[in-house]
Scaffold this motif. Structure first.
Motif, short mmCIF file in Angstrom:
data_model
loop_
_atom_site.label_atom_id
_atom_site.label_comp_id
_atom_site.label_asym_id
_atom_site.label_seq_id
_atom_site.Cartn_x
_atom_site.Cartn_y
_atom_site.Cartn_z
N PRO A 66 0.78 -1.24 0.00
CA PRO A 66 0.00 0.00 0.00
C PRO A 66 0.81 1.28 0.00
N GLU A 67 1.97 1.31 0.63
CA GLU A 67 2.72 2.55 0.74
C GLU A 67 3.36 2.92 -0.58
N PRO A 68 3.33 4.21 -0.90
CA PRO A 68 4.01 4.64 -2.12
C PRO A 68 5.51 4.46 -1.96
N SER A 69 6.17 4.06 -3.02
CA SER A 69 7.61 3.85 -2.99
C SER A 69 8.33 5.18 -3.04
N THR A 70 9.50 5.22 -2.40
CA THR A 70 10.30 6.44 -2.44
C THR A 70 11.54 6.26 -3.30
N SER A 71 11.63 5.14 -4.01
CA SER A 71 12.79 4.86 -4.85
C SER A 71 12.81 5.81 -6.04
N SER A 72 13.99 6.33 -6.36
CA SER A 72 14.11 7.26 -7.49
C SER A 72 13.90 6.56 -8.83
N ASP A 73 13.99 5.23 -8.85
CA ASP A 73 13.79 4.49 -10.09
C ASP A 73 12.31 4.26 -10.40
N ASP A 74 11.45 4.49 -9.42
CA ASP A 74 10.03 4.25 -9.63
C ASP A 74 9.41 5.38 -10.43
N LEU A 75 8.30 5.06 -11.05
CA LEU A 75 7.57 6.07 -11.81
C LEU A 75 6.90 7.05 -10.86
N THR A 76 6.78 8.27 -11.30
CA THR A 76 6.04 9.25 -10.52
C THR A 76 4.56 8.95 -10.66
N LYS A 77 3.77 9.52 -9.78
CA LYS A 77 2.33 9.31 -9.81
C LYS A 77 1.75 9.74 -11.16
N ASN A 78 2.23 10.85 -11.70
CA ASN A 78 1.71 11.32 -12.99
C ASN A 78 2.02 10.33 -14.11
N GLN A 79 3.20 9.73 -14.09
CA GLN A 79 3.53 8.76 -15.13
C GLN A 79 2.65 7.53 -15.03
N LYS A 80 2.34 7.10 -13.83
CA LYS A 80 1.43 5.96 -13.65
C LYS A 80 0.04 6.32 -14.15
N LEU A 81 -0.37 7.56 -13.88
CA LEU A 81 -1.69 8.00 -14.34
C LEU A 81 -1.77 8.04 -15.86
N ILE A 82 -0.65 8.38 -16.49
CA ILE A 82 -0.64 8.37 -17.96
C ILE A 82 -0.93 6.96 -18.46
N ALA A 83 -0.27 5.97 -17.88
CA ALA A 83 -0.49 4.58 -18.28
C ALA A 83 -1.93 4.17 -18.01
N LYS A 103 9.43 3.43 -18.01
CA LYS A 103 10.62 3.23 -17.18
C LYS A 103 11.88 3.21 -18.04
N GLU A 104 11.83 2.47 -19.14
CA GLU A 104 12.99 2.39 -20.03
C GLU A 104 13.31 3.75 -20.64
N ALA A 105 12.29 4.49 -21.02
CA ALA A 105 12.51 5.83 -21.57
C ALA A 105 13.17 6.74 -20.53
N MET A 106 12.76 6.60 -19.26
CA MET A 106 13.36 7.39 -18.19
C MET A 106 14.83 7.03 -18.00
N LYS A 107 15.15 5.74 -18.06
CA LYS A 107 16.54 5.31 -17.92
C LYS A 107 17.38 5.88 -19.06
N PHE A 108 16.86 5.82 -20.27
CA PHE A 108 17.56 6.35 -21.44
C PHE A 108 17.80 7.85 -21.29
N ARG A 109 16.78 8.55 -20.83
CA ARG A 109 16.88 10.01 -20.68
C ARG A 109 17.94 10.38 -19.65
N ARG A 110 18.05 9.61 -18.58
CA ARG A 110 19.05 9.89 -17.54
C ARG A 110 20.46 9.73 -18.06
N ARG A 111 20.64 8.86 -19.08
CA ARG A 111 21.98 8.63 -19.64
C ARG A 111 22.43 9.77 -20.54
#
Length: 112
Positions: A66-83, A103-111
């Motif tokens: 139930p608890e929202p994750s605080t990991s920086s690798d997780d999607l933001t709430k807005n990104q989940k809402l888009i899906a 998630k993959e697009a976010m990883k690519f963007r960070r690089r």
């Protein structure tokens, strides 16, 4: 467990009534009862998740944590809402595929 059932259960655990959650989330009285038969707007769902301090994925039944994750690798709430908002009637597998692509697009963007 349905969306409404999850909200009702977690609300009770947090010491809130459905009416209190609706008020705190800024949505109309008795609006969540309609979620028994139809999908909520992504904005309303995100507001309820914020009030209950849970992830949208938990409310949708995509996770049992139930608890929202605080990991920086997780999607933001807005990104989940888009899906979710692309088509709320898509299968869980299709929704997860969309989340994985973001998630993959976010990883690519960070690089870059």
């Amino acid at each position: 467990m349905t969306l409404f059932d999850r909200i009702k259960t977690i609300s009770k655990e947090r010491g809130y009534s459905i009416a209190e959650v609706e008020r705190k989330a800024g949505i109309s009285a008795n609006y969540m009862y309609q979620w028994k038969k139809r999908n909520p707007s992504p904005k309303a769902l995100a507001s309820v998740a914020d009030v209950l301090n849970v992830s949208v994925d938990y409310l949708l039944g995509n996770t049992d944590i139930p608890e929202p994750s605080t990991s920086s690798d997780d999607l933001t709430k807005n990104q989940k809402l888009i899906a979710y908002s692309i088509d709320p009637d898509i299968s869980d597998e299709e929704r997860q595929a969309i989340i994985n692509m973001v998630k993959e697009a976010m990883k690519f963007r960070r690089r870059l």
